[in-house]
Design an enzyme around this catalytic site. Structure first.
Site, PDB file in Angstrom:
ATOM      1  N   GLY A   1       0.829  -1.213   0.000  1.00 37.74           N
ATOM      2  CA  GLY A   1       0.000   0.000   0.000  1.00 37.74           C
ATOM      3  C   GLY A   1       0.862   1.260   0.000  1.00 37.74           C
TER       4      GLY A   1
ATOM      5  CG  ASP B   1      -0.196  -5.854   0.408  1.00 37.83           C
ATOM      6  OD1 ASP B   1      -0.009  -4.743   0.936  1.00 37.83           O
ATOM      7  OD2 ASP B   1      -1.200  -6.105  -0.307  1.00 37.83           O
TER       8      ASP B   1
ATOM      9  CE1 TYR C   1      -8.915   3.042   7.970  1.00 39.08           C
ATOM     10  CE2 TYR C   1      -9.623   5.339   8.077  1.00 39.08           C
ATOM     11  CZ  TYR C   1      -8.609   4.394   7.981  1.00 39.08           C
ATOM     12  OH  TYR C   1      -7.306   4.808   7.877  1.00 39.08           O
TER      13      TYR C   1
HETATM   14  C1  AKB Z   1      -9.129   7.698   4.487  1.00 36.92           C
HETATM   15  O1  AKB Z   1      -9.501   8.677   3.836  1.00 36.92           O
HETATM   16  O2  AKB Z   1      -9.857   6.750   4.799  1.00 36.92           O
HETATM   17  C2  AKB Z   1      -7.697   7.674   4.971  1.00 36.92           C
HETATM   18  C3  AKB Z   1      -7.582   8.238   6.337  1.00 36.92           C
HETATM   19  C4  AKB Z   1      -7.808   9.685   6.552  1.00 36.92           C
HETATM   20  O3  AKB Z   1      -7.297   7.530   7.258  1.00 36.92           O
HETATM   21  N1  AKB Z   1      -6.868   8.388   4.061  1.00 36.92           N
END
Ligand code: AKB
Length: 340
Positions: free
Chosen positions: A13, A35, A155
């Site tokens: 990445g 990876d 996330y």
């Molecule tokens: C995302 O946009 O998900 C990443 C981050 C800000 O962690 N680049």
């Protein structure tokens, strides 16, 4: 005898690519990478072994721990904020289960070595969730580590929880056992949006800035998916790698936290667009706002307070916005697409 190594996940990445180059140049470690994909060819010969495989593959991880003595783990593999919204269950598996599996390995190896394994974890500005009131980003500019930890994305939730797991493995792991085990040395930086001259991100929500720049350099038109006034902090990729390495090298006694904000400069999408157009006057950059991705960016702070990182381990970005463009992004990006 097992070989002593530094283990890097997500090495193919964006951050992995830059980190492998840097560590290989430094030359003081055997590097083992992992990876789902092969390493990019420009990393050929830089690592001792690259393992193509899935972080969730327990048999593969067992093989790695049998074969190597892991001194430090840079756990970079993750599904980013936009990708994770399309596949939340998979994101949870990769981002949380994957991290937990590696923390277990770090704990096991710390016992075996009688010395803590360093676990370096890039977290993200996505752990923040600003309140949904008008001007909230204007009201709360430089957000501190413990404020607004109410993420709105899978996330962000994953990263926040993994920070907590890291703290747990460092401070409280097996706290009821008769003998205290050697703790994992977990350390994390919360990154802002990252911009590389050499790679283009995939699956993030801060991607509009690097996408805009790379499109302009290639002579392609680009429509930015967030409003012109959208503002978050950014950082050039060499500074992101420096932050990881500085934190990893910091004396333990200097650290007052395990998770640190880092940032370099804060810019609105329009300011970024203007700077790109200054560099590439023929660039065609418009806006085609995606309301859903906009909401994610609106939930992230306009800037971060990184004073703890500055005080504890001397963090300071090399590249402010102007230096990032003039000395790192533009020269490298021009050369990259001229060579292509
Ligand atoms: C995302 O946009 O998900 C990443 C981050 C800000 O962690 N680049």
């Amino acid at each position: 005898m097992r070989k002593k190594v530094v283990f890097i996940t997500g090495a193919a990445g964006e951050v992995g690519h830059a980190l492998v180059k840097y560590l290989a140049k430094e030359g003081s470690h055997n590097i083992v990478t992992m990876d789902l994909r092969p390493l990019p060819t420009d990393l050929d010969g830089l690592v001792m072994e690259h393992i193509v495989g899935n972080l969730l593959d327990k048999v593969l991880l067992a093989r790695i721990t049998t074969q190597f003595e892991i001194q430090a783990i840079y756990h970079l593999a993750a599904l980013l904020s936009t990708s994770a919204e399309f596949q939340p269950d998979i994101a949870h598996e990769v981002n949380v289960e994957g991290t937990l599996g590696l923390l277990r390995i770090a704990a096991e190896q710390s016992q075996w070595r009688g010395e803590a394994v360093k676990f370096i974890f890039p977290s993200s500005i996505a752990v923040y969730g600003m309140p949904e009131i008008d001007q909230s980003k204007g009201l709360y500019q430089r957000v501190r580590e413990w404020e607004w930890n109410q993420p709105r994305t899978m996330y962000g939730c994953n990263k926040l929880y993994c920070e907590m797991l890291g703290e747990y493995y460092s401070k409280h792991y097996r706290q009821l056992a008769a003998e205290q085990p050697v703790a994992v040395d977990f350390r994390s930086v919360r990154f802002p949006g990252l911009i590389s001259a050499f790679t283009v991100p995939a699956g993030g929500t801060s991607d509009y800035a690097p996408e805009m720049l790379h499109a302009a350099a290639k002579g392609e038109a680009y429509n930015c998916f967030v409003r012109p006034d959208s503002r978050i902090p950014f950082m050039a990729m060499p500074d992101a790698v420096r932050a990881l390495l500085l934190l990893a090298a910091a004396p333990h006694e200097n650290l007052t936290r395990r998770v640190y904000n880092v940032r370099a400069f804060s810019k609105s999408a329009e300011q970024f667009r203007n700077r790109v157009i200054e560099a590439f006057p023929a660039a065609e950059i418009g806006y085609s706002v995606n309301d859903k991705r906009q909401k994610i960016i609106d939930s992230w702070p306009a800037d971060l307070d990184d004073s703890s990182a500055r005080n504890d381990w001397g963090w300071q970005p090399t590249y402010n916005s102007e230096r990032a463009f003039e000395e790192y992004l533009l020269p490298n990006i021009r050369q990259r697409y001229a060579d292509a």
